[in-house]
Write an enzyme that holds these catalytic residues in place. Sequence first.
Site, PDB file in Angstrom:
ATOM      1  CE  LYS A   1      -3.681  -2.372   2.256  1.00 54.49           C
ATOM      2  NZ  LYS A   1      -4.456  -2.761   3.372  1.00 54.49           N
TER       3      LYS A   1
ATOM      4  CD  GLN B   1      -3.410  -4.307   6.838  1.00 49.39           C
ATOM      5  OE1 GLN B   1      -3.133  -3.446   5.881  1.00 49.39           O
ATOM      6  NE2 GLN B   1      -3.834  -5.454   6.312  1.00 49.39           N
TER       7      GLN B   1
ATOM      8  CG  ASP C   1      -9.301   0.131   4.864  1.00 48.82           C
ATOM      9  OD1 ASP C   1      -8.981  -0.385   3.647  1.00 48.82           O
ATOM     10  OD2 ASP C   1      -8.772  -0.422   5.782  1.00 48.82           O
TER      11      ASP C   1
END
Length: 283
Positions: A53, A97, A120
């Site tokens: 990412k 994460q 997200d």
Amino acid sequence: MTAQIIDGNALSRQLRTEVAKRAAALKARGVTPGLAVILVGDNPASQVYVRNKVKACEDNGLHSVLEKYEATMSEAELLARVEALNNDPSIHGILVQLPLPAHIDAQKVIEAISPAKDVDGFHIASAGALMTGMPGFQPCTPYGCMKMLDSIGYDLRGKHAVVIGRSNIVGKPMALMLLSRSATVTICHSATTDLKAQTLQADVIVAAVGKRNVLTADMVKSGAVVIDVGMNRNDEGKLCGDVDFDGVKEVAGYITPVPGGVGPMTITMLLVNTIESAERAAA
Ligand code: NAP
């Protein structure tokens, strides 16, 4: 019939070029789009995801900040970091994460992220926006699957879509996105009694289970579009999806491979959401 491959790498390259152009336009106005990625602990898979990412940001003109913490970090300390990033004007997207260590309530941490920076798309406000058709960030994996369907010009209206899996991050938002395009949607899960009876009726199948060979050729209608979200390892340790690719590609009209399908699209949609957030902040 041999299915046409929907190439997630090629589509990602195209979309990332657009992201890079939008990032350059923002930079010309003095705004560098910024993504903060928080990693707690040393889960090896998470380390790879986070690295990918961050690299995708750097390659496409976004600024990224990677914050790594020991697995012993307390929930209160993590919440304080999220709050600081919420208030940092150089950061337009915040990603924590998952999974987090067991002593940290992941949902509480996600809810602490400002919905304006929830790239997200996991915040309850983002989920609610998706459900009600309001603007908000869409979860990257199903968002990427929709882009793959769009890339082949597929009109979902009146089509029957079967989603296998009902997680909050893939299956449920996927079903809502398909519904928003006027598909008739069936959601299957571990208690579905006859999965094959469902999938055989489908014009579009999205497999998001996490088990190899959940979908085999005998379960697919001729010409159906098959999107494989699964990420598993085969006996040789190679990455594979939920779909028996070799068998299903002989029946389906379109199919996504693993690797090189949904995986790269997920990261691409994270970049798209982050650019979107930076553009909104700069408007
Ligand atoms: P998850 O939270 O474990 O959900 C799996 C879903 O599959 C559950 O809803 C479960 O049903 C259902 N299921 C399990 N066995 C089944 C069966 N035999 N038949 C039908 N349904 C079954 O997983 P997830 O987070 O949604 O992820 C799914 C897969 O996608 C995983 O392989 C994951 O690694 C992969 N993934 C890939 C990406 C990417 O970027 N490519 C991103 C996210 C996830 P119940 O609800 O009844 O338990």
